[in-house]
Design a protein around this motif. Structure first.
Motif, PDB file in Angstrom:
ATOM      1  N   HIS A 116      52.957 -72.554  52.777  1.00 21.89           N
ATOM      2  CA  HIS A 116      53.880 -73.173  51.820  1.00 21.89           C
ATOM      3  C   HIS A 116      54.993 -72.201  51.430  1.00 21.89           C
ATOM      4  O   HIS A 116      54.819 -70.981  51.459  1.00 21.89           O
ATOM      5  CB  HIS A 116      53.121 -73.596  50.566  1.00 21.89           C
ATOM      6  CG  HIS A 116      52.242 -74.793  50.760  1.00 21.89           C
ATOM      7  ND1 HIS A 116      52.712 -76.086  50.755  1.00 21.89           N
ATOM      8  CD2 HIS A 116      50.904 -74.890  50.982  1.00 21.89           C
ATOM      9  CE1 HIS A 116      51.721 -76.921  50.948  1.00 21.89           C
ATOM     10  NE2 HIS A 116      50.608 -76.222  51.094  1.00 21.89           N
ATOM     11  N   SER A 123      48.582 -68.714  51.314  1.00 19.92           N
ATOM     12  CA  SER A 123      49.685 -68.497  52.261  1.00 19.92           C
ATOM     13  C   SER A 123      50.018 -67.018  52.370  1.00 19.92           C
ATOM     14  O   SER A 123      50.223 -66.488  53.472  1.00 19.92           O
ATOM     15  CB  SER A 123      50.926 -69.282  51.818  1.00 19.92           C
ATOM     16  OG  SER A 123      50.714 -70.671  51.908  1.00 19.92           O
ATOM     17  N   ALA A 169      49.909 -80.270  54.914  1.00 23.83           N
ATOM     18  CA  ALA A 169      48.660 -79.798  54.322  1.00 23.83           C
ATOM     19  C   ALA A 169      47.472 -80.638  54.768  1.00 23.83           C
ATOM     20  O   ALA A 169      46.352 -80.133  54.891  1.00 23.83           O
ATOM     21  CB  ALA A 169      48.759 -79.800  52.801  1.00 23.83           C
ATOM     22  N   GLU A 239      50.556 -84.043  49.123  1.00 22.94           N
ATOM     23  CA  GLU A 239      51.064 -83.686  47.805  1.00 22.94           C
ATOM     24  C   GLU A 239      50.663 -84.775  46.801  1.00 22.94           C
ATOM     25  O   GLU A 239      50.867 -85.964  47.034  1.00 22.94           O
ATOM     26  CB  GLU A 239      52.583 -83.528  47.863  1.00 22.94           C
ATOM     27  CG  GLU A 239      53.163 -82.761  46.698  1.00 22.94           C
ATOM     28  CD  GLU A 239      53.314 -83.598  45.450  1.00 22.94           C
ATOM     29  OE1 GLU A 239      53.095 -83.070  44.343  1.00 22.94           O
ATOM     30  OE2 GLU A 239      53.667 -84.796  45.589  1.00 22.94           O
ATOM     31  N   TRP A 267      47.599 -80.848  47.167  1.00 25.17           N
ATOM     32  CA  TRP A 267      48.396 -79.826  46.491  1.00 25.17           C
ATOM     33  C   TRP A 267      49.414 -80.522  45.603  1.00 25.17           C
ATOM     34  O   TRP A 267      49.611 -81.732  45.699  1.00 25.17           O
ATOM     35  CB  TRP A 267      49.093 -78.911  47.500  1.00 25.17           C
ATOM     36  CG  TRP A 267      50.103 -79.596  48.397  1.00 25.17           C
ATOM     37  CD1 TRP A 267      49.841 -80.410  49.469  1.00 25.17           C
ATOM     38  CD2 TRP A 267      51.522 -79.536  48.278  1.00 25.17           C
ATOM     39  NE1 TRP A 267      51.014 -80.860  50.021  1.00 25.17           N
ATOM     40  CE2 TRP A 267      52.064 -80.337  49.328  1.00 25.17           C
ATOM     41  CE3 TRP A 267      52.400 -78.875  47.415  1.00 25.17           C
ATOM     42  CZ2 TRP A 267      53.425 -80.497  49.523  1.00 25.17           C
ATOM     43  CZ3 TRP A 267      53.764 -79.035  47.608  1.00 25.17           C
ATOM     44  CH2 TRP A 267      54.259 -79.832  48.658  1.00 25.17           C
ATOM     45  N   TYR A 269      53.385 -79.851  43.659  1.00 28.34           N
ATOM     46  CA  TYR A 269      54.548 -78.978  43.524  1.00 28.34           C
ATOM     47  C   TYR A 269      54.385 -78.080  42.297  1.00 28.34           C
ATOM     48  O   TYR A 269      54.138 -78.549  41.195  1.00 28.34           O
ATOM     49  CB  TYR A 269      55.825 -79.802  43.384  1.00 28.34           C
ATOM     50  CG  TYR A 269      56.289 -80.434  44.670  1.00 28.34           C
ATOM     51  CD1 TYR A 269      56.750 -79.649  45.725  1.00 28.34           C
ATOM     52  CD2 TYR A 269      56.248 -81.810  44.845  1.00 28.34           C
ATOM     53  CE1 TYR A 269      57.159 -80.220  46.914  1.00 28.34           C
ATOM     54  CE2 TYR A 269      56.659 -82.398  46.037  1.00 28.34           C
ATOM     55  CZ  TYR A 269      57.123 -81.590  47.061  1.00 28.34           C
ATOM     56  OH  TYR A 269      57.527 -82.160  48.246  1.00 28.34           O
TER      57      TYR A 269
END
Length: 275
Positions: A116, A123, A169, A239, A267, A269
């Motif tokens: 990301h 990451s 993802a 997301e 995930w 934001y």
């Protein structure tokens, strides 16, 4: 499916101490981490959207003892509060992933990590880790039987067609489901760059988009034409806000019964969704 755990196990999953045996940059956005460890001979090959936990070093650079490597592996109610009790700089980092390949005969597991931007803890770790670095993963233990623990999508005879909707993802889980699907399957994938469309086999029923609006438009165009069929099942992951939006639209605008939708927020934001 197992109805009771064998006496030597306390949880459907086990903790597997492993070390990195290989790193491979699959694309600008994907790093494949291959781990190995003797105990992986017991790691289950259930596939689909199987969730496993990566436990990587704390910001201080080590994984403190919080009881997860006790034998037999205790359930999360025992070790998770201990893991969270450490000061932030000493706390182990726990994140949820789906394995891309499991080779128990070689004691190996592949984990494809999307990098990301801006980078989160995993990451950053994936970019900087080295062969022989140590970590822990939790996952299915074949000695427990095929319990389906950690799997969200369960194929049934009522499903004649499948629609998979996700982003980078969720691409490892989508790839697993596509490979195991026994029914016609359509894939809608949103990527930041087409160069990162590397995990899911190309087909006439896979549509990949960089533009988020085009992605949503095609998803709902397909839903308009197919959602009335009660044998169509939707799987949505990625997301969190996008997953919620698509699910809500399918239910409210296209009259898809919620029982026909499997969904996971991977995930969000600006922050993590799963410890």
């Amino acid at each position: 499916m197992s109805t009771a755990l064998p006496d030597q196990l306390k949880w459907e999953y086990s903790a597997f101490p492993v070390q990195i045996s290989q790193k491979q940059r699959l694309s600008p956005g994907f790093m494949r981490i291959t781990v190995t460890g003797d105990k992986l001979r017991f790691f289950g090959q259930w596939g689909l959207d199987q969730r496993i936990k990566l436990i990587i070093p704390s910001p201080a650079g080590n994984i403190p003892d919080f009881g997860i490597l006790d034998e037999p592996t205790p359930p999360p109610t025992t070790w998770l509060p201990r893991a969270k009790s450490f000061p932030a700089d000493q706390r182990p980092i726990l994140r949820t992933y789906t394995p891309s390949a499991v080779r128990p005969e070689l004691c190996e597991v592949d984990i494809d990590i999307y990098l990301h931007n801006p980078s989160g803890p995993v990451s950053r770790w994936a970019k900087n880790c080295s062969v022989d670095d140590e970590l822990i993963i939790t996952g299915p233990d074949v000695r427990a039987g095929e319990t389906c623990y950690g799997i969200t999508y369960h194929p049934t005879s009522a499903i004649d067609r499948l629609c998979l909707i996700g982003d980078c993802a969720s691409a490892p889980a989508i790839a697993n489901i596509v490979n195991q699907s026994k029914v016609p399957t359509t894939v809608f994938l949103h990527v930041d760059s087409l160069e990162d469309d590397v995990l899911i086999a190309d087909s006439s029923t896979k549509l990949t988009f960089e533009d988020i609006d085009a992605y949503k438009a095609k998803v709902f165009q397909w839903a308009s034409a197919n959602a009335a069929d009660p044998s169509v099942h939707f799987w949505i992951a990625g997301e969190t806000s996008m997953v919620r939006f698509i699910r809500k639209e399918l239910i409210n605008s296209y009259r898809v019964d919620s029982s026909r939708i499997t969904f996971l927020g991977y995930w969000k934001y600006g922050r993590r969704t799963v410890d």
